[in-house]
Design an enzyme around this catalytic site. Structure first.
Site, PDB file in Angstrom:
ATOM      1  N   SER A 164      -3.619  -1.655  -3.595  1.00 57.69           N
ATOM      2  CA  SER A 164      -2.902  -2.875  -3.949  1.00 57.69           C
ATOM      3  C   SER A 164      -1.767  -3.064  -2.950  1.00 57.69           C
ATOM      4  O   SER A 164      -1.928  -2.820  -1.754  1.00 57.69           O
ATOM      5  CB  SER A 164      -2.392  -2.791  -5.388  1.00 57.69           C
ATOM      6  OG  SER A 164      -1.685  -3.949  -5.745  1.00 57.69           O
ATOM      7  N   TYR A 193      -1.773 -14.465  -3.028  1.00 53.01           N
ATOM      8  CA  TYR A 193      -1.921 -13.083  -2.577  1.00 53.01           C
ATOM      9  C   TYR A 193      -1.370 -12.116  -3.621  1.00 53.01           C
ATOM     10  O   TYR A 193      -1.994 -11.092  -3.931  1.00 53.01           O
ATOM     11  CB  TYR A 193      -1.216 -12.869  -1.236  1.00 53.01           C
ATOM     12  CG  TYR A 193      -1.387 -11.470  -0.703  1.00 53.01           C
ATOM     13  CD1 TYR A 193      -2.646 -10.994  -0.341  1.00 53.01           C
ATOM     14  CD2 TYR A 193      -0.295 -10.610  -0.571  1.00 53.01           C
ATOM     15  CE1 TYR A 193      -2.811  -9.704   0.140  1.00 53.01           C
ATOM     16  CE2 TYR A 193      -0.448  -9.318  -0.085  1.00 53.01           C
ATOM     17  CZ  TYR A 193      -1.709  -8.871   0.268  1.00 53.01           C
ATOM     18  OH  TYR A 193      -1.869  -7.589   0.741  1.00 53.01           O
ATOM     19  N   LYS A 197      -3.350  -9.004  -5.656  1.00 56.86           N
ATOM     20  CA  LYS A 197      -2.926  -7.610  -5.639  1.00 56.86           C
ATOM     21  C   LYS A 197      -2.508  -7.122  -7.026  1.00 56.86           C
ATOM     22  O   LYS A 197      -2.691  -5.950  -7.368  1.00 56.86           O
ATOM     23  CB  LYS A 197      -1.803  -7.425  -4.612  1.00 56.86           C
ATOM     24  CG  LYS A 197      -2.315  -7.493  -3.183  1.00 56.86           C
ATOM     25  CD  LYS A 197      -3.407  -6.445  -2.960  1.00 56.86           C
ATOM     26  CE  LYS A 197      -4.013  -6.462  -1.600  1.00 56.86           C
ATOM     27  NZ  LYS A 197      -5.051  -5.426  -1.421  1.00 56.86           N
TER      28      LYS A 197
END
EC number: 1.1.1.-
Length: 312
Positions: A164, A193, A197
């Site tokens: 991550s 984004y 993650k």
């Protein structure tokens, strides 16, 4: 997260002999993935480099063999395109035709800030599809082999490692907006984004819970590799790229963080449900709702299951 004075817990110099262990590293031809593959191979591991570009993968393998002629390990390749679900089963079968064991799967590959409007072959926003849906399918296809390996291997040593980022903290709350996964209501690049993650963390945690319940013995752990100037930033603008260079760690720090997540005896099934790994290789405290919001994690997992079922 910038590396401070604490030395890495695990490096290529002290991970020990990896003979007899089988590893897969996705995104293995550059950045963290290349360094990680290098460290595993030079310590006699069997390493499958999973990547899109077959020519580049072959060149990397040839280079590693030349650099480490004394290694008793083995290198092989897997053609893997996480942005096209229709190809991923073939990639898993490519591995399963050669191996009956898998000790650690590093879901390292990913994309960051692609050009506006970029999508996968199935039409998902590119970061969502490549960072979440694709790895979900690849992991699911390899899960039976991981589980079989865990029955024979020492406790807590068979793992799925999900790479991550501290950018998971950029995701708005709740981290997953089930009413906007197609982004018909546009969000900022930072938000998209960050959500991908955050989604990676929640996939790791949900798999950890499910592995405990099914008794498979698999450890599923998320990590933040820190900030480094790797190929992941290739689509960033000039200003952002310059900022990254100013605050970045050496890429080795991110790779050492991945070694810790995949190989450290400090990582157990119990730890993996509550914490993640941070640079330069230690257990750290993530954004708490990514671990405690069990309802969102469950729904997110089930949503991914629904997306991949036609490709099993």
């Amino acid at each position: 997260m910038v590396f401070g004075s604490r030395p890495p817990a695990l490096t290529e110099a002290n991970i020990g002999d990896q003979s007899g262990k089988v590893f897969i590293v996705t995104g293995a031809t550059s950045g963290y993935g290349l360094l990680l593959s290098t460290y595993l191979y030079q310590n006699n591991g069997t390493v499958y480099l999973a990547a899109r570009n077959a020519k580049k993968t072959a060149e990397v393998i040839a280079d590693l063999k030349q650099r480490f002629p004394a290694s008793r390990g083995r290198l092989d390749s897997i053609s893997l395109n996480l942005s096209d679900l229709s190809t991923i089963k073939k990639s898993a079968e490519e591995f399963l035709a050669k191996e009956t064991r898998l000790h650690v799967l590093w879901n390292n590959a990913g994309v960051m800030f692609p050009p506006a409007g970029s999508t996968t072959s199935q039409g998902y926003e590119l970061q969502l599809g490549t960072n979440n849906v694709g790895p979900h399918l690849f992991t699911k296809l390899l899960y039976p082999t991981l589980a079989a390996t865990a029955k024979e291997a020492p406790k807590n040593t068979v793992r799925v490692v999900w790479v991550s980022s501290d950018a998971a903290s950029w995701a708005p709350k709740p981290a997953i907006d089930f009413n906007n996964l197609d982004y018909r209501r546009n969000e900022s690049d930072r938000s998209k984004y960050g959500r991908s993650k955050a989604g990676t963390v929640m996939q790791a945690v949900e798999l950890a819970r499910r592995a405990r319940k099914d008794g498979s013995g698999i450890v599923s752990i998320a990590l933040d590799p820190g900030i480094a100037n790797t190929g992941l930033q290739r689509d960033m603008g000039r200003l952002m790229s310059t900022m990254v260079k100013l605050i970045a760690n050496k890429p080795e720090i991110g790779a050492y963080t991945q070694l810790f997540a995949g190989l450290s005896p400090e990582i157990t099934a119990e730890v993996a449900e509550k914490e993640w790994v941070v640079p330069p290789g230690k257990i750290g405290c993530p954004r708490r709702d990514l671990f405690t919001d069990t309802e969102t994690s469950r729904k997110w997992w089930e949503w991914n299951e629904e997306q991949v079922k036609a490709y099993l």
